[in-house]
Design an enzyme around this catalytic site. Structure first.
Site, PDB file in Angstrom:
ATOM      1  N   ARG A  13      -2.518   0.248 -11.044  1.00 17.46           N
ATOM      2  CA  ARG A  13      -3.206   1.510 -10.762  1.00 17.46           C
ATOM      3  C   ARG A  13      -2.357   2.441  -9.901  1.00 17.46           C
ATOM      4  O   ARG A  13      -2.659   3.620  -9.779  1.00 17.46           O
ATOM      5  CB  ARG A  13      -4.526   1.227 -10.028  1.00 17.46           C
ATOM      6  CG  ARG A  13      -5.509   0.389 -10.809  1.00 17.46           C
ATOM      7  CD  ARG A  13      -6.748   0.018  -9.989  1.00 17.46           C
ATOM      8  NE  ARG A  13      -7.567   1.172  -9.706  1.00 17.46           N
ATOM      9  CZ  ARG A  13      -7.784   1.644  -8.500  1.00 17.46           C
ATOM     10  NH1 ARG A  13      -7.210   1.070  -7.459  1.00 17.46           N
ATOM     11  NH2 ARG A  13      -8.559   2.698  -8.319  1.00 17.46           N
ATOM     12  N   ARG A  61       7.076   7.081  -8.743  1.00 22.10           N
ATOM     13  CA  ARG A  61       7.564   8.388  -9.187  1.00 22.10           C
ATOM     14  C   ARG A  61       9.037   8.561  -8.837  1.00 22.10           C
ATOM     15  O   ARG A  61       9.472   8.184  -7.744  1.00 22.10           O
ATOM     16  CB  ARG A  61       6.751   9.515  -8.541  1.00 22.10           C
ATOM     17  CG  ARG A  61       5.266   9.458  -8.882  1.00 22.10           C
ATOM     18  CD  ARG A  61       4.611  10.805  -8.674  1.00 22.10           C
ATOM     19  NE  ARG A  61       3.186  10.743  -8.979  1.00 22.10           N
ATOM     20  CZ  ARG A  61       2.221  10.709  -8.073  1.00 22.10           C
ATOM     21  NH1 ARG A  61       2.538  10.743  -6.785  1.00 22.10           N
ATOM     22  NH2 ARG A  61       0.961  10.648  -8.424  1.00 22.10           N
ATOM     23  N   ARG A  91     -14.659  -8.345  -0.044  1.00 25.91           N
ATOM     24  CA  ARG A  91     -14.010  -8.025   1.215  1.00 25.91           C
ATOM     25  C   ARG A  91     -14.827  -6.934   1.895  1.00 25.91           C
ATOM     26  O   ARG A  91     -15.416  -6.070   1.233  1.00 25.91           O
ATOM     27  CB  ARG A  91     -12.581  -7.520   0.977  1.00 25.91           C
ATOM     28  CG  ARG A  91     -11.675  -8.507   0.307  1.00 25.91           C
ATOM     29  CD  ARG A  91     -11.374  -9.708   1.177  1.00 25.91           C
ATOM     30  NE  ARG A  91     -10.430  -9.377   2.245  1.00 25.91           N
ATOM     31  CZ  ARG A  91     -10.070 -10.212   3.203  1.00 25.91           C
ATOM     32  NH1 ARG A  91     -10.591 -11.427   3.256  1.00 25.91           N
ATOM     33  NH2 ARG A  91      -9.202  -9.844   4.131  1.00 25.91           N
ATOM     34  N   ARG A 130      -4.586   0.135   8.115  1.00 17.43           N
ATOM     35  CA  ARG A 130      -4.259   1.560   8.172  1.00 17.43           C
ATOM     36  C   ARG A 130      -5.047   2.225   9.285  1.00 17.43           C
ATOM     37  O   ARG A 130      -6.017   1.660   9.812  1.00 17.43           O
ATOM     38  CB  ARG A 130      -4.541   2.255   6.844  1.00 17.43           C
ATOM     39  CG  ARG A 130      -6.017   2.274   6.434  1.00 17.43           C
ATOM     40  CD  ARG A 130      -6.181   2.931   5.077  1.00 17.43           C
ATOM     41  NE  ARG A 130      -7.598   3.049   4.686  1.00 17.43           N
ATOM     42  CZ  ARG A 130      -8.029   3.651   3.598  1.00 17.43           C
ATOM     43  NH1 ARG A 130      -7.172   4.202   2.751  1.00 17.43           N
ATOM     44  NH2 ARG A 130      -9.315   3.724   3.324  1.00 17.43           N
ATOM     45  N   GLU A 141      -8.581   0.312  10.532  1.00 14.56           N
ATOM     46  CA  GLU A 141      -9.311  -0.469   9.545  1.00 14.56           C
ATOM     47  C   GLU A 141      -8.794  -1.907   9.514  1.00 14.56           C
ATOM     48  O   GLU A 141      -7.595  -2.149   9.412  1.00 14.56           O
ATOM     49  CB  GLU A 141      -9.182   0.139   8.149  1.00 14.56           C
ATOM     50  CG  GLU A 141      -9.927   1.443   7.978  1.00 14.56           C
ATOM     51  CD  GLU A 141      -9.947   1.907   6.529  1.00 14.56           C
ATOM     52  OE1 GLU A 141      -9.649   1.091   5.636  1.00 14.56           O
ATOM     53  OE2 GLU A 141     -10.244   3.095   6.301  1.00 14.56           O
ATOM     54  N   TYR A 180     -14.750  -2.735  -9.220  1.00 17.95           N
ATOM     55  CA  TYR A 180     -14.251  -1.632  -8.403  1.00 17.95           C
ATOM     56  C   TYR A 180     -14.289  -0.380  -9.263  1.00 17.95           C
ATOM     57  O   TYR A 180     -13.637  -0.309 -10.306  1.00 17.95           O
ATOM     58  CB  TYR A 180     -12.827  -1.893  -7.924  1.00 17.95           C
ATOM     59  CG  TYR A 180     -12.321  -0.772  -7.040  1.00 17.95           C
ATOM     60  CD1 TYR A 180     -12.561  -0.786  -5.672  1.00 17.95           C
ATOM     61  CD2 TYR A 180     -11.660   0.326  -7.585  1.00 17.95           C
ATOM     62  CE1 TYR A 180     -12.139   0.248  -4.855  1.00 17.95           C
ATOM     63  CE2 TYR A 180     -11.240   1.371  -6.780  1.00 17.95           C
ATOM     64  CZ  TYR A 180     -11.475   1.322  -5.425  1.00 17.95           C
ATOM     65  OH  TYR A 180     -11.063   2.357  -4.623  1.00 17.95           O
ATOM     66  N   ASP A 228     -14.100   3.968  -9.274  1.00 22.39           N
ATOM     67  CA  ASP A 228     -13.919   5.252  -8.609  1.00 22.39           C
ATOM     68  C   ASP A 228     -15.201   6.067  -8.754  1.00 22.39           C
ATOM     69  O   ASP A 228     -16.034   5.816  -9.636  1.00 22.39           O
ATOM     70  CB  ASP A 228     -12.742   6.016  -9.231  1.00 22.39           C
ATOM     71  CG  ASP A 228     -11.400   5.417  -8.832  1.00 22.39           C
ATOM     72  OD1 ASP A 228     -11.301   4.866  -7.724  1.00 22.39           O
ATOM     73  OD2 ASP A 228     -10.452   5.493  -9.638  1.00 22.39           O
TER      74      ASP A 228
END
Length: 373
Positions: A172, A176, A248, A278, A299, A347, A349
Site C-alpha cells: 500500500r 517514488r 492492536r 510517532r 503514539e 482495515y 480507509d
C-alpha cells in the site's frame, strides 16, 4: 420499518441517512458520548487547536461519488499528508522518494539513476514472489532502507516480526523516484474545515434519525427493530463465544506547548529503541488556522485488551481461522447486516467505508423499498 444502526461512525451515519431519506425510522446507537467513532475531533480548550482525539485522519479518494457525498455535508480544506521520519541523527521525508534516497545514501541521483541504484545495488531481486512484509521490503527497497524506515517501526506498530505480516501491508506504500512527498496519490485529498465530528453530525441531522449516545447496544434493541446494521466488533456481536479476534490498540501521551513544537504534522520514529511509533502535532492538520499553543500526541501501539479501543485488525493466520468461523455465524444471522471496519474485521480507509455503507443501504432499499413508502 424500524431500523437500528449500531455505531455513529461513518458506516452508521451514512446508512442511517440513506434509510431515513427513504422514510425509514432509524435509531442510531453509540456507546461513546460522541458521534464519529475513531474519527472524532474536538477543540482543545487550552489551545483552541482542533484535535483528532483518536489519532489523525486524512480523507483521500478517487471516488467521485464519495467525494461529492462528504462535501455536501461539510466544507473540506485541501491537505497534503507529508510525513517525516527521525532515524538515527537525521530527519527524512516519507514516503521514500528521491530526496529520501539521495539524503540517506549521500548521493545526487536523478530519477533514472536512483531507480537503477535501488534495483541493481539494493533490492533483493532473488525474491521473485514476496510472501511476507519483510520479503516485500527487501525486494522493494533493499536491506538498508528496510532497516531504517520499516523494520523497527513495524515491530513497534504490530508487535511481531515483519516476517509474520502479509506482504500486502507494504504494497500500500509508494516508492517514488521524484521529489513528490505527498503520502497519497488520490485525486481528492482534504480534511473537514470544522472537523470530522461536525461532518458526521450533519450527516446524522435528519428528522427520521434518533441518535442515542452513551447507549450500548443490547438484544432488547433488536426486539423493536425489523433490521439491525452492526458496525461494532464482529466477535463482540456474538459475545466473543468463539474467542476474541486480535487487534492492536493505541495509547496516546498528550502534551501541550507554545509555538511550533516539531514543524510538521507527523514525525515517525523508526529506531527500535524509541518506544513510541510517532508524534503527531495537531494544529498542522489545520494549516488554515492559527494558534499560539500546540497539542501533540506520542503514539504507542500494543495488543488490544478486552476494555481497549480496537484500531487495527491483525489478521494473521490464527485470526483468519477464527474469522472464518465468525463470518459463518454472521452469514447465518437473520435481520442483521455487518458493516464497517469492525463489523467486517478489515482495515478500511474512510472513503471505502463510505462507499460500502452506501452499497449496503442501497441493497437493503432494493429489497425493502416498498416498505419505505
Amino acid at each position: 420499518m424500524n431500523i437500528v444502526v449500531v455505531g455513529a461512525g461513518f458506516s452508521g451515519a451514512v446508512i442511517g441517512r440513506c434509510l431515513a431519506e427513504a422514510e425509514f425510522k432509524v435509531t442510531v446507537l453509540d456507546s461513546r458520548d460522541h458521534p464519529a467513532g475513531n474519527c472524532h475531533t474536538e477543540r482543545c480548550q487550552e489551545t483552541g487547536v482542533m484535535v483528532h482525539t483518536y489519532g489523525p485522519h486524512i480523507f483521500h479518494t478517487d471516488n467521485q461519488r464519495v467525494w461529492d457525498y462528504v462535501t455536501s455535508f461539510g466544507e473540506f480544506m485541501p491537505y497534503r499528508n507529508q510525513v517525516k521520519s527521525t532515524v538515527g541523527a537525521a530527519v527524512y521525508s516519507l514516503p521514500i522518494n528521491l530526496h529520501t534516497i539521495n539524503q540517506f545514501f549521500g548521493k545526487t541521483f536523478d530519477p533514472q539513476q536512483a531507480r537503477a541504484f535501488i534495483e541493481t545495488t539494493q533490492a533483493d531481486t532473488s525474491i521473485a514472489d514476496p510472501q511476507n512484509f519483510e520479503e516485500q521490503a527487501l525486494r522493494f527497497v533493499g536491506p538498508a532502507l528496510y532497516e531504517a524506515f520499516f523494520k523497527g517501526y513495524t515491530e513497534k506498530q504490530w508487535g511481531c516480526a515483519p516476517s509474520e505480516l502479509p506482504a500486502s501491508i507494504l504494497k500500500r506504500l509508494p516508492l517514488r523516484f521524484n521529489y513528490n512527498d505527498n503520502y497519497f496519490a488520490h485525486q481528492y485529498q482534504g480534511i473537514p474545515k470544522d472537523g470530522y465530528t461536525a461532518l458526521i453530525e450533519n450527516i446524522l441531522d435528519h428528522p427520521g434519525i434518533d441518535v442515542q449516545l452513551s447507549t450500548p447496544y443490547t438484544r432488547a434493541h433488536a426486539e423493536h427493530a425489523e433490521h439491525v446494521f452492526w458496525s461494532g466488533p464482529l466477535d463482540g456481536y456474538f459475545g466473543e463465544k468463539l474467542g476474541r479476534l486480535g487487534y492492536r490498540t493505541l495509547d496516546f501521551e498528550r502534551f501541550t506547548k507554545t509555538g511550533d513544537w516539531q514543524g510538521c504534522a507527523v514525525m515517525n520514529y523508526g529506531d527500535p529503541d524509541v518506544p513510541f511509533t510517532r508524534i503527531t502535532e495537531h494544529k498542522h492538520f489545520a494549516p488554515w488556522e492559527e494558534h499560539e499553543g500546540t497539542v501533540c500526541y506520542r503514539e504507542y501501539s500494543r495488543s488490544c485488551g478486552p476494555n481497549d479501543i480496537p484500531y487495527y485488525p491483525i489478521r494473521l493466520v490464527q485470526e483468519k481461522a477464527l474469522l472464518s468461523h465468525y463470518e459463518a455465524l454472521a452469514e447465518a444471522e437473520e435481520g442483521v447486516t455487518f458493516v464497517g471496519r469492525l463489523g467486517t474485521y478489515r482495515y478500511l480507509d474512510m472513503d471505502v467505508t463510505i462507499a460500502e455503507a452506501m452499497t449496503h443501504a442501497e441493497t437493503f432499499l432494493a429489497k425493502h423499498g416498498a416498505a419505505a413508502s
